[in-house]
Design a protein around this motif. Structure first.
Motif, PDB file in Angstrom:
ATOM      1  N   SER A  37      11.668  -4.772  10.812  1.00 35.10           N
ATOM      2  CA  SER A  37      10.496  -4.046  11.305  1.00 35.10           C
ATOM      3  C   SER A  37      10.916  -2.775  12.026  1.00 35.10           C
ATOM      4  O   SER A  37      10.224  -1.760  11.946  1.00 35.10           O
ATOM      5  N   SER A  38      12.061  -2.798  12.717  1.00 33.10           N
ATOM      6  CA  SER A  38      12.509  -1.586  13.391  1.00 33.10           C
ATOM      7  C   SER A  38      12.953  -0.541  12.380  1.00 33.10           C
ATOM      8  O   SER A  38      12.825   0.651  12.628  1.00 33.10           O
ATOM      9  N   MET A  39      13.465  -0.967  11.223  1.00 32.16           N
ATOM     10  CA  MET A  39      13.830  -0.023  10.172  1.00 32.16           C
ATOM     11  C   MET A  39      12.581   0.696   9.656  1.00 32.16           C
ATOM     12  O   MET A  39      12.570   1.917   9.520  1.00 32.16           O
ATOM     13  N   TRP A  40      11.531  -0.054   9.394  1.00 29.09           N
ATOM     14  CA  TRP A  40      10.288   0.559   8.929  1.00 29.09           C
ATOM     15  C   TRP A  40       9.701   1.478   9.992  1.00 29.09           C
ATOM     16  O   TRP A  40       9.209   2.565   9.696  1.00 29.09           O
ATOM     17  N   PHE A  41       9.776   1.058  11.238  1.00 34.88           N
ATOM     18  CA  PHE A  41       9.299   1.892  12.335  1.00 34.88           C
ATOM     19  C   PHE A  41      10.104   3.187  12.405  1.00 34.88           C
ATOM     20  O   PHE A  41       9.548   4.271  12.580  1.00 34.88           O
ATOM     21  N   GLY A  42      11.413   3.084  12.255  1.00 29.11           N
ATOM     22  CA  GLY A  42      12.274   4.265  12.286  1.00 29.11           C
ATOM     23  C   GLY A  42      11.919   5.265  11.203  1.00 29.11           C
ATOM     24  O   GLY A  42      11.841   6.475  11.448  1.00 29.11           O
ATOM     25  N   TYR A  43      11.685   4.784   9.988  1.00 25.78           N
ATOM     26  CA  TYR A  43      11.330   5.696   8.900  1.00 25.78           C
ATOM     27  C   TYR A  43       9.928   6.276   9.081  1.00 25.78           C
ATOM     28  O   TYR A  43       9.684   7.425   8.735  1.00 25.78           O
ATOM     29  N   LEU A  44       9.029   5.515   9.648  1.00 26.18           N
ATOM     30  CA  LEU A  44       7.697   6.053   9.957  1.00 26.18           C
ATOM     31  C   LEU A  44       7.809   7.191  10.974  1.00 26.18           C
ATOM     32  O   LEU A  44       7.188   8.247  10.821  1.00 26.18           O
ATOM     33  N   VAL A  45       8.632   6.987  11.994  1.00 29.35           N
ATOM     34  CA  VAL A  45       8.859   8.034  13.000  1.00 29.35           C
ATOM     35  C   VAL A  45       9.472   9.268  12.335  1.00 29.35           C
ATOM     36  O   VAL A  45       9.082  10.403  12.624  1.00 29.35           O
ATOM     37  N   MET A  46      10.428   9.055  11.438  1.00 25.08           N
ATOM     38  CA  MET A  46      11.047  10.189  10.741  1.00 25.08           C
ATOM     39  C   MET A  46      10.018  10.974   9.940  1.00 25.08           C
ATOM     40  O   MET A  46      10.007  12.214   9.959  1.00 25.08           O
ATOM     41  N   ILE A  47       9.151  10.280   9.234  1.00 25.51           N
ATOM     42  CA  ILE A  47       8.117  10.960   8.435  1.00 25.51           C
ATOM     43  C   ILE A  47       7.218  11.779   9.341  1.00 25.51           C
ATOM     44  O   ILE A  47       6.923  12.947   9.058  1.00 25.51           O
ATOM     45  N   LEU A  48       6.783  11.194  10.433  1.00 28.82           N
ATOM     46  CA  LEU A  48       5.904  11.917  11.356  1.00 28.82           C
ATOM     47  C   LEU A  48       6.621  13.118  11.988  1.00 28.82           C
ATOM     48  O   LEU A  48       6.066  14.218  12.051  1.00 28.82           O
ATOM     49  N   ALA A  49       7.845  12.907  12.457  1.00 26.68           N
ATOM     50  CA  ALA A  49       8.581  14.000  13.104  1.00 26.68           C
ATOM     51  C   ALA A  49       8.940  15.093  12.105  1.00 26.68           C
ATOM     52  O   ALA A  49       8.878  16.289  12.428  1.00 26.68           O
ATOM     53  N   LEU A  50       9.293  14.715  10.886  1.00 26.82           N
ATOM     54  CA  LEU A  50       9.666  15.706   9.880  1.00 26.82           C
ATOM     55  C   LEU A  50       8.460  16.415   9.271  1.00 26.82           C
ATOM     56  O   LEU A  50       8.623  17.320   8.451  1.00 26.82           O
ATOM     57  N   SER A  51       7.271  16.029   9.698  1.00 22.55           N
ATOM     58  CA  SER A  51       6.097  16.803   9.274  1.00 22.55           C
ATOM     59  C   SER A  51       6.164  18.211   9.857  1.00 22.55           C
ATOM     60  O   SER A  51       5.421  19.096   9.438  1.00 22.55           O
ATOM     61  N   THR A  52       7.085  18.432  10.787  1.00 26.35           N
ATOM     62  CA  THR A  52       7.306  19.788  11.291  1.00 26.35           C
ATOM     63  C   THR A  52       7.788  20.712  10.178  1.00 26.35           C
ATOM     64  O   THR A  52       7.653  21.927  10.289  1.00 26.35           O
TER      65      THR A  52
END
Length: 179
Positions: A37-52
């Motif tokens: 679950s932390s792996m999925w959370f990490g990739y979700l955070v990456m997607i949101l942050a990389l929306s920059t």
């Protein structure tokens, strides 16, 4: 273009590291964390942050190029933002590990082994998996392995977002002058 990429890449990389580190520290508290679950959370955070990346291309197109940008320059800017975010991510992660002495790989391998046990894996198959995890710990201790592996965690996500953003934001036509 580099200043835009540097600004948005640094923001993205720092957001990813900040949220992931905070999540790991929180997960180690009462109740513990779950590796999958932390792996999925990490990739979700990456997607949101990389929306920059999208924001950087749009900002550069509108403010510096008068609303006109072709696909390749837009994609190039997106890749530059993703690369800078990756470098910031790696540097911040290495700094976090050095300063905190956080036992990331020990926690990760223990969680993965426990997942195998919970799934009912036993005997030689479990022993082989444990040996594989022990080998992973040894490899991860080597910075020549760890640094590129850390970069590879984030860069493909940025590459994908750069492709999508460049395709959406491309505008190769010169806009007519307004009177």
């Amino acid at each position: 273009m580099f200043a835009t990429a540097l600004r948005y890449g640094a923001i993205s990389g720092l957001v990813v590291v900040g949220v992931i580190v905070a999540g790991m520290l929180y997960a180690d508290g009462p109740g513990g964390g779950h590796a999958s679950s932390s792996m999925w959370f990490g990739y979700l955070v990456m997607i949101l942050a990389l929306s920059t990346i999208f924001l950087a291309i749009r900002d550069y197109r509108n403010k510096k190029l008068g609303g006109v940008i072709k696909f390749l320059p837009a994609f190039g800017l997106g890749l530059l933002v993703a690369a800078i975010a990756g470098v910031v991510y790696v540097a911040a992660w290495e700094t976090f590990l050095a300063v905190s002495h956080y036992p990331f790989m020990e926690n990760y391998t223990a969680a993965m082994i426990q997942n195998q046990r919970d799934a009912g894996v036993t005997g030689a198959e479990l022993d082989a998996f444990i040996a594989q995890m022990e080998e992973m710990k040894v490899m991860y201790a080597n910075p020549l392995f760890r640094l590129p592996m850390t970069f590879i965690e984030i860069f493909p996500v940025g590459l994908t977002i750069a492709l999508i953003s460049a395709a959406i934001l491309r505008n190769p036509k010169v806009l007519p002058a307004r009177a």
